[in-house]
Design an enzyme around this catalytic site. Structure first.
Site, PDB file in Angstrom:
ATOM      1  N   GLY A 111      35.095  36.729  49.992  1.00  0.00           N
ATOM      2  CA  GLY A 111      35.208  35.411  50.621  1.00  0.00           C
ATOM      3  C   GLY A 111      34.114  34.433  50.249  1.00  0.00           C
ATOM      4  NE  ARG A 141      56.806  39.753  47.148  1.00  0.00           N
ATOM      5  CZ  ARG A 141      56.994  38.762  46.264  1.00  0.00           C
ATOM      6  NH1 ARG A 141      56.050  37.889  46.049  1.00  0.00           N
ATOM      7  NH2 ARG A 141      58.100  38.672  45.574  1.00  0.00           N
ATOM      8  CG  HIS A 188      43.537  32.912  37.569  1.00  0.00           C
ATOM      9  ND1 HIS A 188      43.932  34.141  38.059  1.00  0.00           N
ATOM     10  CD2 HIS A 188      43.382  33.055  36.229  1.00  0.00           C
ATOM     11  CE1 HIS A 188      44.024  34.985  37.038  1.00  0.00           C
ATOM     12  NE2 HIS A 188      43.693  34.358  35.927  1.00  0.00           N
ATOM     13  CG  ASP A 191      47.804  33.657  38.540  1.00  0.00           C
ATOM     14  OD1 ASP A 191      47.700  33.323  39.733  1.00  0.00           O
ATOM     15  OD2 ASP A 191      47.338  34.727  38.093  1.00  0.00           O
ATOM     16  CD  GLU A 217      36.244  31.567  40.968  1.00  0.00           C
ATOM     17  OE1 GLU A 217      37.260  31.991  40.423  1.00  0.00           O
ATOM     18  OE2 GLU A 217      35.616  32.214  41.839  1.00  0.00           O
TER      19      GLU A 217
END
Ligand code: GAR
Length: 200
Positions: free
Chosen positions: A11, A64, A108, A144, A173
Site C-alpha cells: 500500500g 469474480r 502498472h 492492462d 509511481e
C-alpha cells in the site's frame, strides 16, 4: 471527489495518494480502502489515517462477479466516484468495469503496452529493455489494456535487480498516481478514442 482504493499488498501507492489528498494535491479524499488480503499492510495504513478499511474475502464468493458485486456495494455505500487500483492483484470483472466506465484507474510498473500482467518489473528486466517505467491507465475489460493517462520513464541500469528497479519505479509511481487522480478530479482528462488528452 470520493476515491475508493483497492489494494492487495504493502500500500505504498495508497500512502502517497492519502498524503497527496491531505496536502491538497488531489482535489479529493480517500473515502474507503478495500483489500482482498486480510494481512495487506494497505489496510493498516488506511486505518491509521482513520479511513474505513475493509477486507473482502474472495473465498466468501462463488465467482469474480459475485465478489465484485460486494466490492461495488461497498464503494457505493461510501459514495465513491473514482476507483484507484493500487497494487490490486485481481482482475476486475466486466461487470465492475461497466459499473464505473472510465472511472477505474490502475497503476502498472512498466511502460504499457509492454509487459502487462503481474510481473511487469521482472519481465522488463528479463527482456533486457534499457528504459522501463510506470503507467496510469483507465481500466477496461482487458488485462492492462485501457486508455493510458500518464506514463513516466525510468532508466534500467546494468546492475539492476528487480528490487532496485522497482524501487526507482515506485518513486515515479508516487508522483504519477496522485497527479492522474487530481487531473481526473478537476475534469482535465478528455478521452478521444483511446487517447487521453490532458487539459492543463
Ligand atoms: C506497484 O508497483 C504497482 O505498480 C504494482 O504493484 C505495486 C504495488 O505496490 N501493480 C501491479 O503490478 C499490477 N499489475 P504498493 O502496494 O506498495 O502500492
Amino acid at each position: 471527489m470520493n476515491i475508493g482504493v483497492l489494494a492487495s499488498g504493502s500500500g505504498t501507492n495508497l500512502q502517497a495518494i492519502m498524503e497527496a489528498c491531505e496536502k491538497g494535491e488531489i482535489a479529493g479524499r480517500v473515502a474507503v480502502v478495500i483489500s482482498d488480503r486480510e494481512e495487506a499492510f494497505a489496510l493498516k495504513r488506511a486505518a491509521k489515517k482513520g479511513i474505513p478499511a475493509h477486507f473482502l474475502n474472495p473465498k466468501g464468493y462463488k465467482d469474480r462477479e459475485a465478489y465484485d458485486g460486494a466490492a461495488v456495494a461497498l464503494l457505493q455505500e461510501y459514495r465513491v466516484e473514482v476507483v484507484a487500483l493500487a497494487g490490486f492483484m485481481r482482475l476486475v470483472s466486466p461487470y465492475f468495469v461497466r459499473m464505473y466506465p472510465n472511472k477505474i484507474m490502475n497503476i502498472h510498473p512498466a511502460l504499457l503496452p509492454a509487459f502487462p500482467g503481474t510481473h511487469g518489473v521482472e519481465d522488463a528486466l528479463a527482456y533486457g529493455v534499457k528504459v522501463s517505467g510506470c503507467t496510469v491507465h483507465f481500466v477496461d475489460e482487458g488485462l492492462d489494456t485501457g486508455p493510458i493517462i500518464l506514463q513516466a520513464a525510468v532508466e534500467v541500469k546494468d546492475d539492476d535487480t528487480a528490487e532496485s528497479l522497482h524501487q526507482r519505479i515506485h518513486k515515479e509511481e508516487y508522483r504519477l498516481y496522485p497527479r492522474a487522480l487530481d487531473l481526473f478530479a478537476r475534469g482535465k482528462i478528455q478521452l478521444e478514442g483511446r487517447r487521453c488528452i490532458i487539459h492543463e
